[in-house]
Design an enzyme around this catalytic site. Structure first.
Site, PDB file in Angstrom:
ATOM      1  N   GLY A  82       0.858  -1.186   0.000  1.00  0.00           N
ATOM      2  CA  GLY A  82       0.000   0.000   0.000  1.00  0.00           C
ATOM      3  C   GLY A  82       0.888   1.228   0.000  1.00  0.00           C
ATOM      4  O   GLY A  82       2.117   1.132   0.015  1.00  0.00           O
ATOM      5  N   PHE A 141       1.243   3.361   2.350  1.00  0.00           N
ATOM      6  CA  PHE A 141       1.903   3.672   3.618  1.00  0.00           C
ATOM      7  C   PHE A 141       2.675   2.498   4.208  1.00  0.00           C
ATOM      8  O   PHE A 141       3.358   2.639   5.209  1.00  0.00           O
ATOM      9  CB  PHE A 141       0.854   4.110   4.648  1.00  0.00           C
ATOM     10  CG  PHE A 141       0.198   5.407   4.286  1.00  0.00           C
ATOM     11  CD1 PHE A 141       0.819   6.616   4.594  1.00  0.00           C
ATOM     12  CD2 PHE A 141      -1.011   5.441   3.623  1.00  0.00           C
ATOM     13  CE1 PHE A 141       0.223   7.820   4.269  1.00  0.00           C
ATOM     14  CE2 PHE A 141      -1.603   6.634   3.287  1.00  0.00           C
ATOM     15  CZ  PHE A 141      -0.998   7.824   3.613  1.00  0.00           C
ATOM     16  N   ASP A 193     -11.064   8.616  -8.141  1.00  0.00           N
ATOM     17  CA  ASP A 193     -10.035   7.708  -8.645  1.00  0.00           C
ATOM     18  C   ASP A 193     -10.637   6.347  -8.921  1.00  0.00           C
ATOM     19  O   ASP A 193     -10.051   5.319  -8.592  1.00  0.00           O
ATOM     20  CB  ASP A 193      -8.903   7.613  -7.616  1.00  0.00           C
ATOM     21  CG  ASP A 193      -7.638   7.022  -8.236  1.00  0.00           C
ATOM     22  OD1 ASP A 193      -7.593   6.896  -9.470  1.00  0.00           O
ATOM     23  OD2 ASP A 193      -6.711   6.675  -7.492  1.00  0.00           O
TER      24      ASP A 193
HETATM   25  P1  AMP Z   1      -4.156  -0.302  -1.526  1.00  0.00           P
HETATM   26  O1  AMP Z   1      -3.173   0.395  -0.661  1.00  0.00           O
HETATM   27  O2  AMP Z   1      -5.550  -0.219  -1.001  1.00  0.00           O
HETATM   28  O3  AMP Z   1      -4.055   0.102  -2.960  1.00  0.00           O
HETATM   29  O4  AMP Z   1      -3.779  -1.855  -1.463  1.00  0.00           O
HETATM   30  C1  AMP Z   1      -2.642  -2.406  -2.091  1.00  0.00           C
HETATM   31  C2  AMP Z   1      -2.925  -3.802  -2.586  1.00  0.00           C
HETATM   32  O5  AMP Z   1      -3.245  -4.654  -1.490  1.00  0.00           O
HETATM   33  C3  AMP Z   1      -4.148  -3.880  -3.507  1.00  0.00           C
HETATM   34  O6  AMP Z   1      -3.829  -3.642  -4.839  1.00  0.00           O
HETATM   35  C4  AMP Z   1      -4.604  -5.333  -3.296  1.00  0.00           C
HETATM   36  O7  AMP Z   1      -3.883  -6.194  -4.118  1.00  0.00           O
HETATM   37  C5  AMP Z   1      -4.264  -5.579  -1.858  1.00  0.00           C
HETATM   38  N1  AMP Z   1      -5.434  -5.361  -0.996  1.00  0.00           N
HETATM   39  C6  AMP Z   1      -5.807  -4.232  -0.382  1.00  0.00           C
HETATM   40  N2  AMP Z   1      -6.936  -4.401   0.322  1.00  0.00           N
HETATM   41  C7  AMP Z   1      -7.303  -5.685   0.147  1.00  0.00           C
HETATM   42  C8  AMP Z   1      -8.380  -6.479   0.621  1.00  0.00           C
HETATM   43  N3  AMP Z   1      -9.325  -5.969   1.385  1.00  0.00           N
HETATM   44  N4  AMP Z   1      -8.450  -7.754   0.227  1.00  0.00           N
HETATM   45  C9  AMP Z   1      -7.496  -8.261  -0.562  1.00  0.00           C
HETATM   46  N5  AMP Z   1      -6.457  -7.577  -1.045  1.00  0.00           N
HETATM   47  C10 AMP Z   1      -6.345  -6.306  -0.692  1.00  0.00           C
END
Ligand code: AMP
Length: 920
Positions: A566, A568, A682
């Protein structure tokens, strides 16, 4: 004569291609440590030109042509510049010059053949009154033929009925576009100030804020001309003037509506643009019969009138009179009518309770929507009737009225005096603003928003005699801000006002909520159960987190595996086991160590936002860890991860019906967000998560990411980051982010989904994308996409955001399509040359594919390289011979893949593909 030689450079006369030229030249190739300067005179700079181009024509002699022993010989020279606010004459200080470029010839001049080179360089970030250019020779044999110094402008132009002045193209490092405001041409107007961008190359791109011809005017070649007599146009729009409808007066040119002809009317509910109608003629063939009926009962029947006045709202009324020795009286209350005596839509009525041995006279009248008006005029021919509101906004009211036909007949050149005042001005009830008018319609401007006005109008004939006044009627301007419905009484209202005030104060670029302009101004749609609250409106963001999210104890969380990165910190898959609750699979977002307080708050803001939403298609927040060192956000776990990846990994494996089901879920989530006045900004397939049942949920609510961390983000002139290919033009151009811009992004997501995660606009650059969109190009239909689905995408990409469907409409339409799968059978036209686009016709550098694997890679089908090799297909020539059946035989079974490969081969055979096929 504009160059000043400072050392060793000399003026020569040369002949090139039969013409005489003066050149500055230097040729000290045999002496060491040369430092010969030639400087221009002072060049005044145009105040807006911060980047100027320098075009040089020159020749450089080949060092080899001087024979051995000229080791010091060079084949380049240097271009320098120095800025100054004043002409310093012949004073020259080397130290004041900065180097712009080393100039090398493309073709060197050998002993017998002279090669004239042209090189263009630019000097950037100029800010003073003028500048000098200088050429430094360090031991070459050079002759300069000419130096041309220029800057570029975007030429004066008229686009979308707006005039834009000639504008100097300029920019700094980050600023490649210059925003220029325009003005609407005469008799045109626009909601927003028209704007356009001037690129560094002197090209106009992305005009926004379409001007439209005012009521009474239509577009004709970059200008607005009056409607011809007999035609009218009621609103500011891009439509043409229309012929005056039936029974209206064909008056002067420039009509915004056509008043009714004498004797014809529009009912209150009739549109001002529709025809006027006359009174219906009498009903026909009235008959009365008492045969086979009990005593005292009668059946009346008749036929509809010959002439309906052009209306279909005809009703009938029955009048009864009882006559005794030539004297007739109303029949009184005793008589019964079935079904009624008035407002009848049927042409028969039964009458009972009649007394025997009396003469009854029945009259049946036909009425229509305009009968009432007629009787008003009939009683008082001078009255002005049916004053009505044609249009209104927050500062204006457009009104029109009808005048008595009799008055028009007697004195066709009537004029009017309209008087209005604010209703609530209790101190002054006598002062009206009076407008003298030639026509029976008016637009009163410059009014206060959300205010009631009292208006009356009086007609005058040409001889000055006055007709009667209309009754005083009340009309109200629209409010600037329409608040939510009065659900919660005063406290709720106060809360909303406080929030609005706070939002205004913090109106920095990421205030993501607020009344959404005209898009939400329909009060019907302003009924969110709850409105999203921007966590920034809280003085202390930690309080917002506590309010919207449940605190979880870290001991209840088990991290199992890293599943993503992510913004952060890492994202883990894990288990949440609260006291007395079942274990649930969760995703855990962590905050990497070494964060600042601001980063911690930004990280947690996502939870404050997510925690406000409860919807099947929005990722659910389980809770947060804030009271321990390692802050975490815990959400439901979505097994299949991000949608774009998931579809790419399962290319061709789903039917349109399944894909549409996914889109339906996303649309429902977005409908919910828009009802809460939350603008996502977005929306893209990469921000949608998928679970095992293929349910799709909207995620990614960070406040900072749109500005800083969006991987697709491109810096804009004003500093934020925008994912260009997903963003609506108005949001790119002037940050108008609304639910309507989210709808545009949803259209792109539809395309991504139907194309199994293909990148929108493929390898086109952001700039090319913007230019294409601006020129009305849109993405073509993905392969195998149902026509109805592609039509919906195109609707989402309408330039005029008020014309795009709303999320509610999108959900209904998708539901309708899903209920009748037959509607998905018509497939949108698909052009393989455009839709698997240029990468499939040649390698990335434009040359033909060198190998089968390079080609398969370009169409993302490299998993089949082995199938091709094993089948002995090892050259592109062999590939070109393949038929669909051959592809199937070598083991490509999935219909989607089969088509992709077959289409790509088709595309390879036809190298003429161009992007122009993309036009809609
Ligand atoms: P994000 O910071 O929300 O963009 O999350 C980074 C990556 O983590 C995403 O592209 C997903 O592959 C994975 N991810 C985030 N949230 C979830 C979730 N609730 N369930 C499964 N994978 C997640």
């Amino acid at each position: 004569s504009c160059l000043i030689e400072l050392r060793s450079w000399e003026v020569h006369q040369r002949t090139l291609n039969g013409s005489q030229f003066y050149t500055y030249q230097v040729c000290n190739v045999e002496e060491r440590e040369q430092d010969n300067w030639l400087r221009t005179t002072f060049i005044q700079r145009h105040p807006s030109a911060s980047r100027v181009f320098v075009e040089l024509k020159f020749i450089v002699r080949d060092c080899n042509s001087f024979g051995e022993g000229t080791l010091t010989c060079k084949e380049t020279f240097n271009l320098f510049t120095s800025e100054s606010d004043a002409d310093v004459g012949t004073t020259f200080r080397k130290g004041q010059f900065r180097k712009v470029a080393t100039i090398a010839p493309d073709e060197i001049t050998k002993r017998n053949e002279m090669h004239l080179n042209t090189e263009t360089r630019y000097v950037e970030n100029l800010s003073r009154k003028g500048f000098y250019l200088a050429f430094q020779d360090i031991g070459a044999c050079v002759a300069i033929f000419s130096v041309r110094v220029f800057y570029k402008t975007c030429p004066a132009t008229v686009k979308s009925l707006a005039v834009f002045p000639e504008t100097v193209a300029r920019g700094g490092e980050k600023q490649v576009l210059r925003e220029v405001s325009g003005t609407c041409v005469e008799n045109a107007e626009s909601e927003e100030q028209p704007r356009i961008y001037c690129t560094l190359d002197g090209e106009w791109v992305v005009p926004v804020g379409q001007c439209q011809c005012k009521p009474g005017f239509e577009e004709a070649e970059d200008s607005c001309r009056e409607c011809q007599p007999g035609f009218f146009k009621a609103d500011a729009s891009s439509s043409k003037c229309e012929p005056c409808p039936d029974n209206t007066q064909r008056l002067n040119p420039g009509a915004s509506f056509c008043p009714c002809m004498a004797g014809f009317y529009r009912a209150h509910t009739d549109p001002i643009t529709g025809p006027c109608s006359g009174l219906p003629s009498a009903p026909k063939d009235l008959e009365a019969t008492s045969n086979h009926l009990p005593a005292g009962k009668l059946l009346l029947s008749w036929n509809p009138p010959e002439y309906t006045g052009g209306r279909d709202d005809i009703t009938y009324s029955v009048l009864c009179q009882r006559c005794e020795s030539f004297e007739c009286k109303p029949c009184g209350e005793k008589i019964r009518y079935d079904p009624a005596s008035m407002g009848l839509t049927v042409t028969r009525v039964s009458v009972s309770e009649l007394d025997a041995h009396f003469n009854y006279t029945f009259t049946v009248e036909a009425h229509s929507g305009v009968s009432v008006l007629f009787s008003t005029f009939d009683k008082n021919p001078q009255t002005i009737a049916s004053m009505r509101l044609v249009e209104r906004d927050s500062t204006s009211l457009s009104l029109s009225w009808d005048v008595s036909p009799r008055q028009l007949v007697q004195s066709p050149s009537v004029h009017y005096e309209l008087a209005y005042r604010k209703k609530d001005n209790k101190l002054d009830v006598t002062t009206y603003v009076v407008l003298k008018l030639e026509r029976s319609s008016v637009k009163i401007s410059d009014l206060a928003p959300g205010t009631a006005y009292l208006v009356k109008v009086q007609a005058f004939s040409s001889d000055g005699s006055s007709g009667g006044s209309s009754v005083e009627e009340q009309f109200e301007t629209l409010s600037d801000v329409i608040l939510t419905s009065a659900v919660g009484g005063a406290i709720m209202l106060l809360l909303v006002i406080v929030i609005l005030v706070l939002c205004r104060r913090r109106s920095n670029s990421h205030a993501r909520q607020g009344p959404e302009d005209a898009y939400f101004s329909n009060p019907e749609q302003l009924k969110p159960l709850k409105t999203y609250v921007d966590p920034h409106t809280y003085e202390d963001p930690n309080i917002a987190v506590l309010k919207f999210a449940t605190e979880i104890h870290p001991s209840h969380i088990t991290k199992q595996k890293v599943i993503g990165a992510g913004e952060f910190g890492e994202v883990y898959r894990g288990i949440l086991k609260g006291p007395g609750r079942k274990e649930v699979a969760v995703a855990i977002k962590t905050l990497k160590p070494g964060y600042t307080e601001k980063q911690r708050q930004d990280f947690l803001s996502e939870a404050s936002i997510m925690g406000q939403f409860t919807h099947q298609n929005i990722i659910r927040l389980e809770g947060v860890v804030t009271k321990f060192k390692h802050a975490m956000i815990v959400t439901e776990y979505m097994e299949n991860g991000a949608l774009d990846r998931y579809l790419r990994d399962h290319d061709g494996e789903f039917t349109s019906y399944q894909l549409l089901g996914m889109l339906r879920g996303i649309a429902a989530g977005m409908k919910y967000l828009s009802e809460m006045s939350y603008v996502h900004r977005d929306l893209a397939a990469r921000n949608i998560l998928v679970n095992t049942t293929l349910e799709c949920k909207v995620s990614d609510f960070g406040l900072s990411r749109v500005l800083e961390d969006e991987p697709e983000g491109t810096y804009t002139t004003s500093g934020g980051k925008i994912p260009i290919r997903w963003t609506a033009p108005e949001a790119i151009a002037y940050r108008k982010f609304t639910s309507a811009s989210d709808v545009w992004s949803f259209g792109i997501v539809m395309w991504e989904v139907m194309a199994f995660g293909e990148r929108p606009y493929w390898d086109m650059s952001n700039h090319e994308v913007m230019k294409a969109i601006n020129e009305a190009f849109r993405l073509p239909a993905p392969m195998d996409c149902p026509s109805a689905v592609y039509q919906l995408m195109l609707q989402c990409w309408l330039q005029d955001r008020s014309k795009r469907p709303r999320f509610g409409d999108i959900v209904s339409l998708l539901d309708k399509l899903l209920r009748s799968p037959d509607s998905l059978k018509t497939i949108a036209d698909f052009d393989p040359r455009v839709s698997i686009r240029l990468p499939s016709t040649s390698g990335s550098d434009g040359s033909p594919f060198r190998s089968v694997s390079e080609w398969l890679e370009s169409i993302k089908m490299n998993q089949y390289v082995e199938n091709f090799t094993l089948a002995g297909v090892i050259s592109m020539d062999q590939v070109l011979q393949m038929k669909t059946e051959d592809i199937r035989k070598i083991g490509v079974r999935l219909p989607g893949h089969l088509k992709r490969i077959a289409y790509s081969i088709l595309g390879l055979k036809d190298q003429t593909s161009t992007l122009s096929v993309f036009a809609v």
